[in-house]
Design an enzyme around this catalytic site. Structure first.
Site, PDB file in Angstrom:
ATOM      1  N   GLU A  59       0.827  -1.209   0.000  1.00 23.05           N
ATOM      2  CA  GLU A  59       0.000   0.000   0.000  1.00 23.05           C
ATOM      3  C   GLU A  59       0.864   1.263   0.000  1.00 23.05           C
ATOM      4  O   GLU A  59       0.499   2.271  -0.619  1.00 23.05           O
ATOM      5  CB  GLU A  59      -0.929  -0.004   1.203  1.00 23.05           C
ATOM      6  CG  GLU A  59      -2.031  -1.058   1.153  1.00 23.05           C
ATOM      7  CD  GLU A  59      -1.551  -2.447   1.552  1.00 23.05           C
ATOM      8  OE1 GLU A  59      -2.314  -3.405   1.400  1.00 23.05           O
ATOM      9  OE2 GLU A  59      -0.389  -2.586   2.003  1.00 23.05           O
ATOM     10  N   ASN A 334       1.315  -7.713  -6.318  1.00 28.96           N
ATOM     11  CA  ASN A 334       1.284  -6.677  -7.347  1.00 28.96           C
ATOM     12  C   ASN A 334       2.004  -7.119  -8.630  1.00 28.96           C
ATOM     13  O   ASN A 334       3.218  -7.280  -8.655  1.00 28.96           O
ATOM     14  CB  ASN A 334       1.939  -5.406  -6.787  1.00 28.96           C
ATOM     15  CG  ASN A 334       1.868  -4.247  -7.749  1.00 28.96           C
ATOM     16  OD1 ASN A 334       1.182  -4.301  -8.768  1.00 28.96           O
ATOM     17  ND2 ASN A 334       2.567  -3.178  -7.428  1.00 28.96           N
TER      18      ASN A 334
END
Length: 434
Positions: A59, A334
C-alpha cells in the site's frame, strides 16, 4: 453493534498484544514503538495535516505517487503517513526519511483513536485500499474530518469476510466523503457493502502510476553484466513459505536446460529471509544474499533479496517475473511493478486480490497463468527458449501500464475539492461506473 464491536476489541487487546509479541520473536520490528499503537506519541504541534494511511509495503508503494503529488500540491501542509506493519514503516522511512511525519495507526479503540487524532489534527484523511476501521471512521465523521478512500478495492472473499459485522462496516463506509474505486467490479462490491452511490466513482488503480526512473534499464544492464550478461535470469517475487519449495524445485528443473540460470528470490516477509537462503543451499545451489554478499556473482545460482524496498530494481534485471502469493490461496501480489518495467509476468491460479489487473495483463498477452507448481518450470523453460515471445509479452505489459495511467491525477482532483470544502459527488464525473 458498535458498542459490541468496541467491547470485543477491548477484550481482544491482550490477545492482540500476545500475537504482537509472537510476531516480534520472528520480526523484531513488532516489538518496538508499542505505545504508538495506542495513540501515545509526542505531540509535534501539527495542524491541518494531510494524512495518508497505507497499511503495509504494498500500500505504501501504491500510495507513493499520490503522496508525492500531495507534497507538491500542499507544500504548506505537513504530510502524515501511517502504517500498521514494521515493513510498511521501514518503506516510509526509506522513501521519505524525515520529510514527512510518520507513526503507526493505533488499534481501533475509541480512546486510542481520539489520542491519535488529537495529535495529528488532519484536515483530510486519505485511507488506502480496504482499511475500514469503524471507530476511526465514526470519530473522523464526528470531528468533521473528511475521508477519501483512495485506490479502494474489495474482493468477493473480503466482502464475504465481513459476515456478522457487515452492518457496522456499512455504517463506517458511509462516513466516507468519497470512495475512489480501482475498478468497476470493486465499485459494485463496495456498493453492495453499503457505500453511498453518489459518493463513489471508478478512478483507476494508482499502481499504474508508479514512477520508473529513466536510467533503470541502464542500471539493470550494468548489474547483469556483473552476473554474466548472457545468462538467463528469473525472479520469484514476494514468495510465501508454502511456495518456496515449488520455486526451488522449478529452478532445479530449469537448470537441466539452462545450467547457468540465475534465480532471484524475494521472500514476502523478513522472517523468511534466512529459511529461504537455507533452502537454496540445501539443494546444493551456490547461494548469495543481498545483506551478506551485496551482489550475485557469475557463479551464483540463487540470490536471495533479503532486504526491503529493493524489489523493483531487481525486477528490472529479470527476463521473467513469477509473482508469488498465487500458487497458494493467498490471492497474489502486485503484478504491475514487473509489467511497468516491460518484464513478462507469470502468476499461479490464485490472484483474487488483483483479479482485474491480472486479467487485463492476461488478456493483453503480457502475462501467463500457470495452473500449479509443476507447470512453473515448464513455462519458464518455454519462455526462456523464446526471446521473441518474451519481447512481445514485455512490450504488451509496458503498453498496458502506460494506457491505464492517470489515477493519481484523478484522485488528487477529488482530494483538492474535498479539502476546499466543495461537495463532491460521482455525477461530477459521470457516475460510479464512469
Amino acid at each position: 453493534m458498535r458498542v459490541l464491536y468496541t467491547f470485543t476489541m477491548y477484550l481482544l487487546t491482550p490477545v492482540i498484544l500476545y500475537r504482537l509479541t509472537l510476531r516480534g520473536l520472528r520480526a523484531r520490528g513488532y516489538l518496538s514503538r508499542w505505545l504508538e499503537r495506542f495513540g501515545f506519541f509526542p505531540d509535534a504541534g501539527l495542524k491541518a495535516t494531510v494524512w495518508v494511511h497505507a497499511v503495509s509495503v504494498g500500500e505504501v508503494n501504491a500510495a507513493a505517487p499520490l503522496v508525492e503529488a500531495l507534497r507538491r500540491r500542499y507544500a504548506d501542509h505537513r504530510i502524515v503517513v501511517t502504517t500498521v506493519t514494521p515493513t510498511g514503516s521501514n518503506r516510509v522511512r526509506q522513501l521519505w526519511g524525515e520529510q514527512l511525519f510518520h507513526v503507526y495507526l493505533p488499534y481501533d479503540l475509541p480512546a486510542s483513536v481520539r489520542r491519535f487524532l488529537d495529535r495529528i489534527r488532519p484536515c483530510i484523511a486519505v485511507i488506502m485500499e480496504t482499511e475500514i476501521w469503524p471507530n476511526l471512521f465514526f470519530e473522523c465523521e464526528r470531528r468533521g474530518i473528511p475521508i477519501v478512500v483512495a485506490n479502494a478495492r474489495l474482493s468477493q472473499k473480503s466482502l464475504r469476510g465481513y459476515g456478522p459485522v457487515r452492518p457496522l462496516a456499512r455504517d463506517a463506509i458511509r462516513c466516507a466523503t468519497f470512495v475512489a474505486a480501482q475498478s468497476q467490479p470493486d465499485a459494485e462490491r463496495l456498493l453492495e457493502l453499503g457505500a453511498r452511490p453518489e459518493r463513489l466513482r471508478v478512478v483507476g488503480n494508482l499502481k499504474y502510476d508508479m514512477h520508473v526512473p529513466a536510467d533503470f534499464a541502464a542500471q539493470a544492464a550494468q548489474t547483469r553484466s556483473a552476473w554474466g550478461a548472457a545468462r538467463p535470469v528469473w525472479i520469484a517475487a514476494s514468495t510465501h513459505e508454502g511456495e518456496e519449495l515449488a520455486v526451488i524445485e522449478a529452478h532445479s528443473r530449469l537448470m537441466r536446460r539452462f545450467p547457468d540460470a540465475l534465480l532471484l528470490v524475494a521472500p514476502r516477509h523478513p522472517e523468511r529471509f534466512k529459511p529461504m537462503a537455507q533452502l537454496c543451499r540445501s539443494y546444493g545451489f551456490a547461494t548469495a544474499t543481498r545483506s551478506e554478499d551485496h551482489s550475485a556473482a557469475v557463479d551464483t545460482q540463487c540470490f536471495v533479496i533479503d532486504t526491503l524496498g529493493e524489489l523493483v530494481a531487481y525486477l528490472a534485471c529479470a527476463d521473467l517475473a513469477f509473482v508469488a502469493g498465487s500458487l497458494d490461496p493467498i490471492g497474489g501480489h502486485n503484478v504491475l511493478e514487473p509489467a511497468a518495467l516491460g518484464v513478462p509476468v507469470l502468476v499461479g491460479p490464485n490472484t483474487f486480490n488483483f483479479t482485474e489487473v491480472t486479467d487485463l495483463l492476461l488478456e493483453r498477452g503480457a502475462a501467463r497463468r500457470i495452473e500449479n507448481a509443476e507447470a512453473l518450470a515448464a513455462v519458464l523453460q518455454q519462455l526462456l527458449d523464446d526471446p521473441a515471445c518474451r519481447q512481445r509479452m514485455g512490450d504488451a505489459a509496458r503498453r498496458t501500464v502506460e494506457e491505464e495511467r492517470g489515477a493519481v491525477t484523478r484522485t488528487l482532483a477529488i482530494v483538492e475539492r474535498v479539502v476546499a470544502g466543495e461537495r463532491v459527488v460521482s455525477a461530477d464525473w459521470g457516475g460510479a461506473g464512469a
